[in-house]
Design an enzyme around this catalytic site. Structure first.
Site, short mmCIF file in Angstrom:
data_model
loop_
_atom_site.label_atom_id
_atom_site.label_comp_id
_atom_site.label_asym_id
_atom_site.label_seq_id
_atom_site.Cartn_x
_atom_site.Cartn_y
_atom_site.Cartn_z
N ASP A 42 71.05 64.52 -25.14
CA ASP A 42 69.93 63.77 -25.70
C ASP A 42 70.46 62.92 -26.87
OD1 ASP A 42 66.88 63.49 -25.75
OD2 ASP A 42 67.22 64.24 -27.77
N TYR A 60 64.16 59.92 -34.46
CA TYR A 60 63.13 58.94 -34.13
C TYR A 60 62.95 57.83 -35.15
CZ TYR A 60 62.38 62.32 -30.53
OH TYR A 60 62.60 63.16 -29.47
N HIS A 109 65.79 66.36 -17.61
CA HIS A 109 66.36 66.04 -18.92
C HIS A 109 67.13 67.23 -19.50
CE1 HIS A 109 66.74 63.63 -22.51
NE2 HIS A 109 66.13 64.53 -23.26
#
Length: 322
Positions: free
Chosen positions: A104, A231, A296
């Site tokens: 990720d 983020y 994922h």
């Protein structure tokens, strides 16, 4: 998990947690997690590589898991995580090159580490996220306002959403959402957590015991640092003193493992970027392997398959460590 031991390393006044297994004299493999993960996400891979003759290290980033929370979580950067990784290796007196394995957004830490410290890297393996060229704006505009990354980039939005639930439920919901093949997008009148019905079961390969480990550690750390990196840090500039910022390349051997049912595969431009070979402009020695049923969390979903791919790569490139 008796084979895995735990220690803390002091880095820039923070105690960073590191899980470890394998002989200290063996070639080292450092595992970097993503979100909503912690060191524990690598439990299957750590045991496998240690049994194959490697030293496995899996830190919790600052502000994650068992590591200390920085005094100003909202000022944490990708560069902090890169430098922490180097400091951990230095503190453990690991002078040989290491393999960096990442999942990720950990891929962004891993590849930046390879750009800043090429002399320390024997090879790079990433899962779910490939090399993404730094200093190029991340374009989320083709996706709706309810796209989870756009929502979580907004200060306070995710904090309010997550704050309605306990940490364990937040992690459960994200695991459920991220295990699907569709990009998580909320309607205008919903938050991301509302996309999961409370009765929705966990993925079959993720147990209640696993969830309890995650939940307890996110209860300790909270989500503030995790929302900042990745983020709210995507626009962070990368300025390596060793390369022209417009011509960044990672020359080390590299492997990218992508589940074909990973929702990230549906990000605008992602499939073309990978299958056209454009990614190899920046990582010329890259091998890409697609797993048809992979999600994922392919390393937790299909650990035996991923472990074999990882060990094949490590064994082919072990000579790079010396």
């Amino acid at each position: 998990m008796e084979e895995i031991k735990h220690s803390y390393i002091k880095v820039n006044e923070l105690n960073l947690h590191v899980a470890e297994t394998g002989s200290e004299s063996s070639p080292a493999v450092i595992f970097l997690h993503g979100f909503p993960e912690i060191w524990y996400t690598w439990r299957h891979q750590m045991i496998a590589v240690a049994k194959a003759g490697y030293r496995a290290l899996a830190p919790d980033y600052r502000g994650y898991g068992l590591s200390d929370i920085p005094s100003k979580p909202d000022q944490t950067s990708f560069l902090d995580l890169v430098k922490d990784t180097a400091s951990i290796l230095d503190s453990l007196n690991i002078s040989s090159k290491v393999f960096v394995v990442a999942k990720d957004f950990g891929a962004m830490v891993a590849y930046r580490f390879a750009l800043f410290y090429p002399e320390k890297v024997a090879g790079v393996v990433t899962l779910g996220v490939p090399f993404m060229r730094p200093n190029r704006p991340v374009n989320h505009q083709p996706l709706p306002e309810g796209f989870y990354i756009r929502r979580w980039m907004e200060p306070g939005r995710a904090e309010a959403d997550f704050g309605r639930l306990d940490a364990k439920t937040v992690v459960k919901n994200i695991y459920i959402l991220f295990s699907k093949s569709e990009i998580p997008i909320a309607p205008e009148n919903q938050e991301i957590m509302d996309l999961v019905e409370p009765s929705t079961p966990l993925p079959s390969w993720f147990t209640e015991d696993d969830l309890a480990v995650y939940g307890a550690l996110y209860e300790k750390s909270g989500f503030q640092t995790a929302l900042q990196v990745p983020y709210r840090s995507f626009s962070e500039k990368v300025e390596s003193q060793k390369q022209d910022p417009d011509e960044l390349k990672v020359e080390a051997p590299a492997l990218f493992i992508m589940g074909e049912k990973d929702y990230v595969f549906k990000f605008p431009g992602m499939e073309e970027y990978l299958k056209s070979g454009e990614v190899k402009k920046y990582v010329p020695n890259l091998e890409i392997i697609y797993l048809p049923e992979g999600s994922h969390f392919v390393h937790e979903q299909s650990p035996d398959e991923v472990n074999q791919l990882l060990l094949d790569f490590l064994n082919r490139n072990k000579c790079q460590c010396f």
